[in-house]
Design a protein around this motif. Sequence first.
Motif, PDB file in Angstrom:
ATOM      1  N   PHE A  46       0.765  -1.256   0.155  1.00  0.00           N
ATOM      2  CA  PHE A  46       0.167   0.067   0.031  1.00  0.00           C
ATOM      3  C   PHE A  46       0.778   1.181  -0.028  1.00  0.00           C
ATOM      4  O   PHE A  46       0.582   2.111  -0.820  1.00  0.00           O
ATOM      5  N   VAL A  47       1.831   1.403   0.921  1.00  0.00           N
ATOM      6  CA  VAL A  47       2.822   2.473   0.892  1.00  0.00           C
ATOM      7  C   VAL A  47       3.525   2.717  -0.154  1.00  0.00           C
ATOM      8  O   VAL A  47       3.729   3.932  -0.856  1.00  0.00           O
ATOM      9  N   GLU A  48       3.853   1.449  -1.072  1.00  0.00           N
ATOM     10  CA  GLU A  48       4.825   1.646  -2.287  1.00  0.00           C
ATOM     11  C   GLU A  48       4.012   2.049  -3.344  1.00  0.00           C
ATOM     12  O   GLU A  48       4.079   2.759  -4.209  1.00  0.00           O
ATOM     13  N   ALA A  49       2.408   1.847  -3.297  1.00  0.00           N
ATOM     14  CA  ALA A  49       1.409   2.151  -4.327  1.00  0.00           C
ATOM     15  C   ALA A  49       1.110   3.672  -4.258  1.00  0.00           C
ATOM     16  O   ALA A  49       0.774   4.424  -5.083  1.00  0.00           O
ATOM     17  N   THR A  50       0.966   4.257  -2.912  1.00  0.00           N
ATOM     18  CA  THR A  50       0.315   5.383  -2.883  1.00  0.00           C
ATOM     19  C   THR A  50       1.487   6.388  -2.224  1.00  0.00           C
ATOM     20  O   THR A  50       0.828   7.813  -2.226  1.00  0.00           O
ATOM     21  N   GLY A  51       2.574   6.087  -1.670  1.00  0.00           N
ATOM     22  CA  GLY A  51       3.337   7.038  -1.175  1.00  0.00           C
ATOM     23  C   GLY A  51       2.905   7.608   0.218  1.00  0.00           C
ATOM     24  O   GLY A  51       3.278   8.583   0.659  1.00  0.00           O
ATOM     25  N   HIS A  52       2.044   6.748   1.016  1.00  0.00           N
ATOM     26  CA  HIS A  52       1.402   7.315   2.062  1.00  0.00           C
ATOM     27  C   HIS A  52       2.492   7.432   3.322  1.00  0.00           C
ATOM     28  O   HIS A  52       3.469   6.510   3.397  1.00  0.00           O
ATOM     29  N   ALA A 136      -7.663   1.051   4.031  1.00  0.00           N
ATOM     30  CA  ALA A 136      -8.977   0.337   3.577  1.00  0.00           C
ATOM     31  C   ALA A 136      -9.398   1.036   2.463  1.00  0.00           C
ATOM     32  O   ALA A 136      -9.976   0.359   1.540  1.00  0.00           O
ATOM     33  N   GLY A 137      -9.282   2.292   2.354  1.00  0.00           N
ATOM     34  CA  GLY A 137      -9.822   3.051   1.187  1.00  0.00           C
ATOM     35  C   GLY A 137      -9.050   2.397  -0.354  1.00  0.00           C
ATOM     36  O   GLY A 137      -9.833   2.495  -1.211  1.00  0.00           O
ATOM     37  N   TRP A 138      -7.694   2.429   0.076  1.00  0.00           N
ATOM     38  CA  TRP A 138      -7.122   1.961  -1.244  1.00  0.00           C
ATOM     39  C   TRP A 138      -7.238   0.608  -1.702  1.00  0.00           C
ATOM     40  O   TRP A 138      -7.524   0.324  -3.015  1.00  0.00           O
ATOM     41  N   ALA A 139      -7.803  -0.199  -0.821  1.00  0.00           N
ATOM     42  CA  ALA A 139      -7.976  -1.690  -0.897  1.00  0.00           C
ATOM     43  C   ALA A 139      -9.528  -1.756  -1.225  1.00  0.00           C
ATOM     44  O   ALA A 139      -9.967  -2.855  -1.571  1.00  0.00           O
ATOM     45  N   GLY A 140     -10.383  -0.760  -1.280  1.00  0.00           N
ATOM     46  CA  GLY A 140     -11.781  -0.695  -1.611  1.00  0.00           C
ATOM     47  C   GLY A 140     -12.637  -1.315  -0.538  1.00  0.00           C
ATOM     48  O   GLY A 140     -13.589  -2.124  -0.917  1.00  0.00           O
ATOM     49  N   LYS A 141     -12.280  -1.129   0.636  1.00  0.00           N
ATOM     50  CA  LYS A 141     -12.558  -1.775   1.681  1.00  0.00           C
ATOM     51  C   LYS A 141     -13.169  -0.747   2.754  1.00  0.00           C
ATOM     52  O   LYS A 141     -13.091   0.425   2.590  1.00  0.00           O
ATOM     53  N   ALA A 142     -13.439  -1.047   3.969  1.00  0.00           N
ATOM     54  CA  ALA A 142     -13.838  -0.288   5.211  1.00  0.00           C
ATOM     55  C   ALA A 142     -13.138  -0.898   6.395  1.00  0.00           C
ATOM     56  O   ALA A 142     -13.019  -2.081   6.221  1.00  0.00           O
ATOM     57  N   LEU A 143     -13.469  -0.368   7.466  1.00  0.00           N
ATOM     58  CA  LEU A 143     -13.202  -0.721   8.895  1.00  0.00           C
ATOM     59  C   LEU A 143     -14.376  -1.326   9.306  1.00  0.00           C
ATOM     60  O   LEU A 143     -15.417  -0.688   9.222  1.00  0.00           O
ATOM     61  N   PRO A 144     -14.189  -2.414  10.071  1.00  0.00           N
ATOM     62  CA  PRO A 144     -15.354  -3.026  10.839  1.00  0.00           C
ATOM     63  C   PRO A 144     -15.954  -1.865  11.786  1.00  0.00           C
ATOM     64  O   PRO A 144     -15.343  -1.115  12.242  1.00  0.00           O
ATOM     65  N   GLY A 306      -3.065  -2.759  15.429  1.00  0.00           N
ATOM     66  CA  GLY A 306      -3.333  -2.995  14.029  1.00  0.00           C
ATOM     67  C   GLY A 306      -4.652  -2.966  13.489  1.00  0.00           C
ATOM     68  O   GLY A 306      -5.490  -2.174  14.196  1.00  0.00           O
ATOM     69  N   PHE A 307      -5.052  -3.572  12.531  1.00  0.00           N
ATOM     70  CA  PHE A 307      -6.175  -3.498  11.915  1.00  0.00           C
ATOM     71  C   PHE A 307      -6.511  -4.623  10.886  1.00  0.00           C
ATOM     72  O   PHE A 307      -5.692  -5.205  10.291  1.00  0.00           O
ATOM     73  N   ARG A 308      -7.858  -4.566  10.589  1.00  0.00           N
ATOM     74  CA  ARG A 308      -8.255  -5.635   9.406  1.00  0.00           C
ATOM     75  C   ARG A 308      -9.538  -4.610   8.751  1.00  0.00           C
ATOM     76  O   ARG A 308     -10.064  -3.746   9.367  1.00  0.00           O
ATOM     77  N   CYS A 309      -9.800  -5.282   7.645  1.00  0.00           N
ATOM     78  CA  CYS A 309     -10.988  -4.481   6.858  1.00  0.00           C
ATOM     79  C   CYS A 309     -12.128  -5.405   6.481  1.00  0.00           C
ATOM     80  O   CYS A 309     -11.969  -6.783   6.581  1.00  0.00           O
ATOM     81  N   VAL A 310     -13.389  -5.029   5.915  1.00  0.00           N
ATOM     82  CA  VAL A 310     -14.304  -5.509   5.680  1.00  0.00           C
ATOM     83  C   VAL A 310     -15.130  -4.710   4.447  1.00  0.00           C
ATOM     84  O   VAL A 310     -14.571  -3.850   4.054  1.00  0.00           O
TER      85      VAL A 310
END
Length: 314
Positions: A46-52, A136-144, A306-310
Amino acid sequence: MIRIPAGTFTMGSDKFYPEEAPAHRVSVDGFWIDETPVTNRQFAAFVEATGHTTVAEIAPDPKDYPDLLPGMDRAGSLVFHKSPVPVDTSNPANWWRFDFGADWRHPLGPDSDIDSLDLWDHPVVQVAYADAQAYAGWAGKALPTEAEFEFAARGGLEDTDYAWGDELAPDGAMMANYWQGLFPFANQMLDGWERTSPVRTYPANGYGLFDMIGNTWEWTSDWWSDRRGGDVKSGGKAGAKSSCCTIRNPRGARLRDSFDPAHPGVKIGRKVLKGGSHLCAANYCQRYRPAARHPEMIDSSTSHIGFRCVTRDI
């Protein structure tokens, strides 16, 4: 990701900490949830793709933190440091330290790095809420939501203390990464891990999900509310009556209700963390349970969150 079917369950607990009470009926719509917490390998992509740039990599602006101590306007994050002797467990400053240079690439401080420590398949840590939300936004997901996380963490079980039943270590088996021994100075490491462990190290729950309990706390999208239902002095046992009605897809508190009343001048919202971490112990923070919950300021990052997405059914 694993699909969690829609269902109704008893959320919360009247047995442990007051903020978990009252136990009440909740229903959630079907959703998909990541099989494991987001790993360092995934976060690096994600960081490599977005530069976050994460919150921990940005020095705090004194204008935003008027009480900032001199010399603290440098990038860094909170790192757990085991105490050499027993300490007062009512004061987290006895084991937490703000380490300059600590971030997701250097989770234990500037002299550590995920490559040399071989942490690529461990959960990413040192991520604030905004970092988890950005991923989560980059992955097309959300936080639970808190309800979604707890429903998934229970793995289809009802009225059990743990995600696998009512016994913490059935037949001596370590079912999650938590602290074995006296926190914060004596970790017996019966499971072989003093800090985080690789995802999938422990058995999956009934839904096929890993690390829903222990290893790292995980961000949810809900603003914190303190659902106190009992007398804190009575051994932490809650005593409120359960709600009479089933709540569908609860979404937590309002932002203004999430501020910490102990610090009225600080207007930074707190989100709900779920799942407990490798620092939860029998003598301190028995929150290696689906019902357990904890508030965390959204600008905070630590070595145990940490976190995971939904994604949700349409």
